[in-house]
Structures are given as structure tokens and as C-alpha cells.
Write a protein that holds these residues in place. Sequence first.
Motif, PDB file in Angstrom:
ATOM      1  N   SER A 131       0.839  -1.199   0.000  1.00 39.71           N
ATOM      2  CA  SER A 131       0.000   0.000   0.000  1.00 39.71           C
ATOM      3  C   SER A 131       0.873   1.248   0.000  1.00 39.71           C
ATOM      4  O   SER A 131       2.026   1.225   0.449  1.00 39.71           O
ATOM      5  N   ALA A 132       0.321   2.318  -0.522  1.00 37.63           N
ATOM      6  CA  ALA A 132       1.024   3.601  -0.562  1.00 37.63           C
ATOM      7  C   ALA A 132       0.003   4.715  -0.383  1.00 37.63           C
ATOM      8  O   ALA A 132      -1.070   4.682  -0.989  1.00 37.63           O
ATOM      9  N   ALA A 133       0.335   5.659   0.485  1.00 39.62           N
ATOM     10  CA  ALA A 133      -0.545   6.791   0.749  1.00 39.62           C
ATOM     11  C   ALA A 133       0.187   8.081   0.403  1.00 39.62           C
ATOM     12  O   ALA A 133       1.418   8.145   0.481  1.00 39.62           O
ATOM     13  N   THR A 134      -0.567   9.091   0.019  1.00 35.70           N
ATOM     14  CA  THR A 134       0.053  10.369  -0.320  1.00 35.70           C
ATOM     15  C   THR A 134      -0.823  11.527   0.129  1.00 35.70           C
ATOM     16  O   THR A 134      -2.049  11.405   0.200  1.00 35.70           O
ATOM     17  N   THR A 135      -0.166  12.613   0.462  1.00 35.04           N
ATOM     18  CA  THR A 135      -0.861  13.856   0.785  1.00 35.04           C
ATOM     19  C   THR A 135      -0.825  14.769  -0.434  1.00 35.04           C
ATOM     20  O   THR A 135      -0.216  14.428  -1.461  1.00 35.04           O
ATOM     21  N   LEU A 136      -1.461  15.916  -0.331  1.00 29.95           N
ATOM     22  CA  LEU A 136      -1.426  16.877  -1.431  1.00 29.95           C
ATOM     23  C   LEU A 136       0.011  17.284  -1.735  1.00 29.95           C
ATOM     24  O   LEU A 136       0.428  17.298  -2.904  1.00 29.95           O
ATOM     25  N   TRP A 137       0.776  17.587  -0.696  1.00 30.31           N
ATOM     26  CA  TRP A 137       2.155  18.006  -0.910  1.00 30.31           C
ATOM     27  C   TRP A 137       3.021  16.868  -1.418  1.00 30.31           C
ATOM     28  O   TRP A 137       3.975  17.088  -2.157  1.00 30.31           O
ATOM     29  N   GLY A 138       2.696  15.626  -1.037  1.00 29.37           N
ATOM     30  CA  GLY A 138       3.411  14.486  -1.581  1.00 29.37           C
ATOM     31  C   GLY A 138       3.212  14.374  -3.079  1.00 29.37           C
ATOM     32  O   GLY A 138       4.157  14.088  -3.833  1.00 29.37           O
ATOM     33  N   ALA A 139       1.966  14.649  -3.526  1.00 30.49           N
ATOM     34  CA  ALA A 139       1.677  14.608  -4.958  1.00 30.49           C
ATOM     35  C   ALA A 139       2.379  15.756  -5.688  1.00 30.49           C
ATOM     36  O   ALA A 139       2.907  15.564  -6.791  1.00 30.49           O
ATOM     37  N   VAL A 140       2.414  16.945  -5.070  1.00 25.01           N
ATOM     38  CA  VAL A 140       3.083  18.092  -5.691  1.00 25.01           C
ATOM     39  C   VAL A 140       4.581  17.813  -5.838  1.00 25.01           C
ATOM     40  O   VAL A 140       5.174  18.078  -6.900  1.00 25.01           O
ATOM     41  N   ILE A 141       5.198  17.287  -4.797  1.00 27.91           N
ATOM     42  CA  ILE A 141       6.631  16.979  -4.847  1.00 27.91           C
ATOM     43  C   ILE A 141       6.926  15.901  -5.883  1.00 27.91           C
ATOM     44  O   ILE A 141       7.929  15.961  -6.616  1.00 27.91           O
ATOM     45  N   ALA A 142       6.049  14.890  -5.964  1.00 31.45           N
ATOM     46  CA  ALA A 142       6.236  13.822  -6.951  1.00 31.45           C
ATOM     47  C   ALA A 142       6.170  14.382  -8.370  1.00 31.45           C
ATOM     48  O   ALA A 142       6.977  14.002  -9.238  1.00 31.45           O
ATOM     49  N   MET A 143       5.220  15.293  -8.626  1.00 28.65           N
ATOM     50  CA  MET A 143       5.122  15.896  -9.957  1.00 28.65           C
ATOM     51  C   MET A 143       6.365  16.728 -10.265  1.00 28.65           C
ATOM     52  O   MET A 143       6.864  16.723 -11.389  1.00 28.65           O
ATOM     53  N   TRP A 144       6.866  17.441  -9.271  1.00 29.88           N
ATOM     54  CA  TRP A 144       8.072  18.251  -9.469  1.00 29.88           C
ATOM     55  C   TRP A 144       9.269  17.366  -9.814  1.00 29.88           C
ATOM     56  O   TRP A 144      10.030  17.664 -10.745  1.00 29.88           O
ATOM     57  N   ASN A 145       9.429  16.272  -9.094  1.00 27.83           N
ATOM     58  CA  ASN A 145      10.559  15.360  -9.336  1.00 27.83           C
ATOM     59  C   ASN A 145      10.430  14.619 -10.654  1.00 27.83           C
ATOM     60  O   ASN A 145      11.442  14.172 -11.217  1.00 27.83           O
ATOM     61  N   ASP A 146       9.196  14.482 -11.163  1.00 20.54           N
ATOM     62  CA  ASP A 146       8.983  13.793 -12.438  1.00 20.54           C
ATOM     63  C   ASP A 146       9.109  14.724 -13.635  1.00 20.54           C
ATOM     64  O   ASP A 146       8.842  14.331 -14.769  1.00 20.54           O
ATOM     65  N   GLY A 147       9.496  15.975 -13.390  1.00 22.48           N
ATOM     66  CA  GLY A 147       9.700  16.909 -14.487  1.00 22.48           C
ATOM     67  C   GLY A 147       8.511  17.773 -14.834  1.00 22.48           C
ATOM     68  O   GLY A 147       8.584  18.563 -15.777  1.00 22.48           O
ATOM     69  N   ALA A 148       7.417  17.644 -14.083  1.00 20.96           N
ATOM     70  CA  ALA A 148       6.227  18.460 -14.359  1.00 20.96           C
ATOM     71  C   ALA A 148       6.220  19.655 -13.410  1.00 20.96           C
ATOM     72  O   ALA A 148       5.289  19.835 -12.618  1.00 20.96           O
ATOM     73  N   GLN A 149       7.248  20.483 -13.502  1.00 21.11           N
ATOM     74  CA  GLN A 149       7.392  21.595 -12.563  1.00 21.11           C
ATOM     75  C   GLN A 149       6.270  22.618 -12.703  1.00 21.11           C
ATOM     76  O   GLN A 149       5.796  23.172 -11.706  1.00 21.11           O
ATOM     77  N   ILE A 150       5.829  22.880 -13.920  1.00 20.79           N
ATOM     78  CA  ILE A 150       4.771  23.874 -14.124  1.00 20.79           C
ATOM     79  C   ILE A 150       3.469  23.411 -13.477  1.00 20.79           C
ATOM     80  O   ILE A 150       2.795  24.178 -12.779  1.00 20.79           O
ATOM     81  N   VAL A 151       3.132  22.142 -13.693  1.00 20.00           N
ATOM     82  CA  VAL A 151       1.908  21.590 -13.095  1.00 20.00           C
ATOM     83  C   VAL A 151       2.020  21.584 -11.579  1.00 20.00           C
ATOM     84  O   VAL A 151       1.059  21.907 -10.864  1.00 20.00           O
ATOM     85  N   ALA A 152       3.196  21.222 -11.066  1.00 19.61           N
ATOM     86  CA  ALA A 152       3.412  21.202  -9.624  1.00 19.61           C
ATOM     87  C   ALA A 152       3.267  22.601  -9.032  1.00 19.61           C
ATOM     88  O   ALA A 152       2.641  22.788  -7.978  1.00 19.61           O
ATOM     89  N   PHE A 153       3.833  23.591  -9.720  1.00 17.32           N
ATOM     90  CA  PHE A 153       3.756  24.973  -9.246  1.00 17.32           C
ATOM     91  C   PHE A 153       2.312  25.472  -9.229  1.00 17.32           C
ATOM     92  O   PHE A 153       1.849  26.064  -8.244  1.00 17.32           O
ATOM     93  N   LEU A 154       1.588  25.222 -10.322  1.00 17.10           N
ATOM     94  CA  LEU A 154       0.197  25.661 -10.396  1.00 17.10           C
ATOM     95  C   LEU A 154      -0.664  24.956  -9.349  1.00 17.10           C
ATOM     96  O   LEU A 154      -1.558  25.568  -8.750  1.00 17.10           O
ATOM     97  N   SER A 155      -0.396  23.673  -9.125  1.00  9.38           N
ATOM     98  CA  SER A 155      -1.148  22.926  -8.109  1.00  9.38           C
ATOM     99  C   SER A 155      -0.907  23.505  -6.726  1.00  9.38           C
ATOM    100  O   SER A 155      -1.848  23.691  -5.940  1.00  9.38           O
TER     101      SER A 155
END
Length: 203
Positions: A76-100
Motif C-alpha cells: 500500500s502507498a498513501a500520499t498527501t497533497l504536498w506528496g503529490a506536488v513533490i512527486a510531480m516536481w521530481n517527475d519533471g512536471a514543474q509547471i503543473v506542480a507549481f500551479l497545483s
Amino acid sequence: MHTAQDLIVCEHCDSVYRRRTLARGEVADCAVCGAVLDRHQWVSIDGQFALIVTAFIVFVIANVSPIVTLGLSGMSAATTLWGAVIAMWNDGAQIVAFLSAMTLFFFPLSQILIFGWVLWFARSGRRAPWFAQAMTALVSVKPWSMIEVFMLGTLVAVVKAHTYFDVVPGAGIWAFGVLTLLITVFSSLDPRELWTLTREDKA
């Protein structure tokens, strides 16, 4: 002779009207352009302050608690809003992470804090320091708070993910749901009424 507090100016066409007390559910529209001039405030200042404090508490819970927990083959894996934002940033989606981060955290938090600031003073009939700037900022920030959009997108994603994973909603998603309801309530209120209900402190 009418004072400025007794008058309403349409923000769209600059037509001037005399202010009157509205009954429950009543809305005053501009006779020239049809824009909403004023609406009955069905929640008192104290009630609005209680709601904004509740919104702040729920906002904190929504941001520190897991949104969902995904399970597959005993893992199992759980995530918070900030966990999702950080994951998007690390995956190269910095613009989406910033807007989120801006639309789901910073703008909603700014809206809650600014509204709480002016309501704290309004409870005693006073205008908060930098009242005009706070009211301007409140109007500017409001359209950029997109908690409702996030909630709808999350529900769609949870339904689709349930096909492949064991999905357990976390406290975060319930908190976001409550926050969406509170935002809906605030959307029915007109903060411009605070200009009428408060007075500038005498120096």
C-alpha cells in the motif's frame, strides 16, 4: 443628504443607488446593466468568523492528512497533497506542480487568512488595518482558489483507480470535501457588505 455609506455604486456601469435593507433571500440588481449590487447576508459577522476558523482547521487537516491509500498485492502507498506536488516536481512536471501548489494551497490559504483578518476586526464594527488593500486582495485571490476543481478531479481519479487498486479514501479527501462545502457557503456571501458594517477607527 446621503452619506457614502447610504449609497451603492454599480462596479460595472457606475450607476448610483440608495442603499436599503434587503429581506432574506433578496438580491438587488442594477437597473441599467443587471449586475448584482447587493444581496442579503444570511450569516452574521460572528457566524462568518466561526466559519472561517472552521475552514482554516479543515484546511490544515486536508494538507497534512493522506488523500487516498492505494493497495495492490498486499502493498500500500498513501500520499498527501504536498506528496503529490513533490512527486510531480521530481517527475519533471514543474509547471503543473507549481500551479497545483498555488491554486490548492497558497491562494486558498491567503483567502482564508485575509478574510479572517478583516472579520476579526469587523466583529466589533471596526475596519482592520489596511482594510482597503485586504478587500482588494480578497477579490483578486478568490478566482484562483480551485479546491472545488481539485475535489472533482480527485473523485474521478479515485473511481478510475478503483478498477486496478484497492482504494481507501483518507482523512485528507474528506477534509477537502468539507472545505468545498465551506467555500460554497462563502461564495454565497458578499464581502463588500463589510464596507457598510464597519467604520474607520478615529485617530
